[in-house]
Design a protein around this motif. Structure first.
Motif, PDB file in Angstrom:
ATOM      1  N   ALA A  47       0.796  -1.126  -0.152  1.00  0.00           N
ATOM      2  CA  ALA A  47       0.155  -0.082  -0.004  1.00  0.00           C
ATOM      3  C   ALA A  47       0.862   1.065   0.034  1.00  0.00           C
ATOM      4  CB  ALA A  47      -0.918  -0.058   1.419  1.00  0.00           C
ATOM      5  N   THR A  48       2.046   1.232   0.436  1.00  0.00           N
ATOM      6  CA  THR A  48       3.070   2.203   0.577  1.00  0.00           C
ATOM      7  C   THR A  48       3.490   2.568  -1.119  1.00  0.00           C
ATOM      8  OG1 THR A  48       3.564   1.566   2.815  1.00  0.00           O
ATOM      9  CG2 THR A  48       5.068   3.295   1.418  1.00  0.00           C
ATOM     10  N   TRP A  49       3.522   1.783  -1.753  1.00  0.00           N
ATOM     11  CA  TRP A  49       4.210   2.121  -3.067  1.00  0.00           C
ATOM     12  C   TRP A  49       3.474   3.163  -3.807  1.00  0.00           C
ATOM     13  CZ3 TRP A  49       4.718  -3.787  -4.469  1.00  0.00           C
ATOM     14  CH2 TRP A  49       5.839  -4.245  -3.548  1.00  0.00           C
ATOM     15  N   PRO A  50       1.976   2.959  -4.003  1.00  0.00           N
ATOM     16  CA  PRO A  50       1.362   4.015  -4.858  1.00  0.00           C
ATOM     17  C   PRO A  50       1.339   5.294  -4.008  1.00  0.00           C
ATOM     18  CG  PRO A  50      -0.005   2.380  -4.345  1.00  0.00           C
ATOM     19  CD  PRO A  50       1.031   1.847  -3.366  1.00  0.00           C
ATOM     20  N   ALA A  51       1.871   5.388  -2.838  1.00  0.00           N
ATOM     21  CA  ALA A  51       1.732   6.895  -2.340  1.00  0.00           C
ATOM     22  C   ALA A  51       2.815   7.942  -2.901  1.00  0.00           C
ATOM     23  CB  ALA A  51       2.298   6.703  -0.770  1.00  0.00           C
ATOM     24  N   PHE A  52       3.966   7.135  -3.667  1.00  0.00           N
ATOM     25  CA  PHE A  52       5.017   7.891  -4.179  1.00  0.00           C
ATOM     26  C   PHE A  52       4.341   8.444  -5.747  1.00  0.00           C
ATOM     27  CE2 PHE A  52       7.595   4.971  -1.825  1.00  0.00           C
ATOM     28  CZ  PHE A  52       8.038   5.928  -1.151  1.00  0.00           C
ATOM     29  N   VAL A  53       3.332   8.012  -6.235  1.00  0.00           N
ATOM     30  CA  VAL A  53       2.479   8.550  -7.197  1.00  0.00           C
ATOM     31  C   VAL A  53       1.237   9.604  -6.723  1.00  0.00           C
ATOM     32  CG1 VAL A  53       1.271   8.294  -9.253  1.00  0.00           C
ATOM     33  CG2 VAL A  53       3.334   6.603  -8.648  1.00  0.00           C
ATOM     34  N   ILE A  54       0.797   8.942  -5.489  1.00  0.00           N
ATOM     35  CA  ILE A  54      -0.485   9.658  -5.257  1.00  0.00           C
ATOM     36  C   ILE A  54      -0.239  11.237  -4.900  1.00  0.00           C
ATOM     37  CG2 ILE A  54      -2.393  10.011  -3.374  1.00  0.00           C
ATOM     38  CD1 ILE A  54      -2.696   7.838  -5.767  1.00  0.00           C
ATOM     39  N   TYR A  55       0.923  11.109  -3.769  1.00  0.00           N
ATOM     40  CA  TYR A  55       1.161  12.559  -3.438  1.00  0.00           C
ATOM     41  C   TYR A  55       1.664  13.745  -4.369  1.00  0.00           C
ATOM     42  CZ  TYR A  55       3.078  15.975   0.155  1.00  0.00           C
ATOM     43  OH  TYR A  55       3.354  17.062   0.865  1.00  0.00           O
ATOM     44  N   PRO A  56       2.245  13.121  -5.347  1.00  0.00           N
ATOM     45  CA  PRO A  56       2.742  14.447  -6.357  1.00  0.00           C
ATOM     46  C   PRO A  56       1.194  14.748  -7.058  1.00  0.00           C
ATOM     47  CG  PRO A  56       4.368  12.735  -6.541  1.00  0.00           C
ATOM     48  CD  PRO A  56       3.554  12.284  -5.537  1.00  0.00           C
ATOM     49  N   LEU A  57       0.415  13.538  -7.332  1.00  0.00           N
ATOM     50  CA  LEU A  57      -0.544  14.079  -8.325  1.00  0.00           C
ATOM     51  C   LEU A  57      -1.634  14.992  -7.476  1.00  0.00           C
ATOM     52  CD1 LEU A  57      -1.533  10.646  -9.850  1.00  0.00           C
ATOM     53  CD2 LEU A  57      -0.543  12.665 -11.056  1.00  0.00           C
ATOM     54  N   VAL A  58      -1.781  14.551  -6.131  1.00  0.00           N
ATOM     55  CA  VAL A  58      -2.549  15.571  -5.368  1.00  0.00           C
ATOM     56  C   VAL A  58      -1.796  16.828  -5.401  1.00  0.00           C
ATOM     57  CG1 VAL A  58      -3.278  16.059  -2.970  1.00  0.00           C
ATOM     58  CG2 VAL A  58      -3.402  13.759  -3.800  1.00  0.00           C
ATOM     59  N   ILE A  59      -0.452  17.056  -5.038  1.00  0.00           N
ATOM     60  CA  ILE A  59      -0.254  18.516  -5.339  1.00  0.00           C
ATOM     61  C   ILE A  59      -0.480  19.253  -6.458  1.00  0.00           C
ATOM     62  CG2 ILE A  59       1.998  19.381  -5.422  1.00  0.00           C
ATOM     63  CD1 ILE A  59       3.213  17.420  -3.283  1.00  0.00           C
ATOM     64  N   LEU A  60      -0.302  18.443  -7.698  1.00  0.00           N
ATOM     65  CA  LEU A  60      -0.634  18.822  -8.997  1.00  0.00           C
ATOM     66  C   LEU A  60      -2.030  19.274  -9.251  1.00  0.00           C
ATOM     67  CD1 LEU A  60       1.406  16.697 -11.452  1.00  0.00           C
ATOM     68  CD2 LEU A  60       1.878  19.204 -10.675  1.00  0.00           C
ATOM     69  N   TRP A  61      -2.848  18.443  -8.628  1.00  0.00           N
ATOM     70  CA  TRP A  61      -4.436  18.780  -8.520  1.00  0.00           C
ATOM     71  C   TRP A  61      -4.943  19.855  -7.845  1.00  0.00           C
ATOM     72  CZ3 TRP A  61      -8.033  18.388  -4.551  1.00  0.00           C
ATOM     73  CH2 TRP A  61      -9.182  18.518  -4.662  1.00  0.00           C
ATOM     74  N   ALA A  62      -4.092  20.224  -6.811  1.00  0.00           N
ATOM     75  CA  ALA A  62      -4.126  21.469  -5.619  1.00  0.00           C
ATOM     76  C   ALA A  62      -4.177  22.670  -6.382  1.00  0.00           C
ATOM     77  CB  ALA A  62      -3.348  21.292  -4.609  1.00  0.00           C
ATOM     78  N   PHE A  63      -3.117  22.692  -7.486  1.00  0.00           N
ATOM     79  CA  PHE A  63      -2.849  23.764  -8.130  1.00  0.00           C
ATOM     80  C   PHE A  63      -3.798  23.987  -9.556  1.00  0.00           C
ATOM     81  CE2 PHE A  63       0.766  23.892  -5.423  1.00  0.00           C
ATOM     82  CZ  PHE A  63       0.634  24.896  -4.845  1.00  0.00           C
TER      83      PHE A  63
END
Length: 96
Positions: A47-63
């Motif tokens: 479950a930790t592996w996707p976090a390396f993709v999810i966090y940058p995607l969330v940052i991009l979505w926030a902007f």
């Protein structure tokens, strides 16, 4: 060059991206580890592996999102649901 004015909206997006994004990623990881059909230690690792993709995607979505209110409400509501899913066994032990 002309100096840019201070923007509360931009500061809010930065804070949402960093802190609410981290909370969302943490909640996503906890929820995914609960629903994976493996032993708990392996589920947490997987479950930790996707976090390396999810966090940058969330940052991009926030902007990329048009409204700051949508960013905050989306991240906090989704995080709340994912935290409940991720920590349901612990919550049931505390409440019983």
């Amino acid at each position: 060059m002309k100096a840019q004015a201070f923007s509360w909206s931009m500061l809010s997006r930065v804070l949402a991206a960093i802190f609410a994004g981290y909370l969302f990623t943490y909640a996503f990881t906890a929820a995914l580890s609960q629903v994976l059909p493996t032993e708990p230690r392996a589920a947490m690792t997987i479950a930790t592996w996707p976090a390396f993709v999810i966090y940058p995607l969330v940052i991009l979505w926030a902007f990329a999102c048009a409204r700051v209110r949508v960013v905050w409400s989306g991240l906090l509501l989704a995080s709340a649901v994912l935290l409940i899913i991720g920590f349901w066994p612990q919550l049931m032990r505390v409440w019983s």
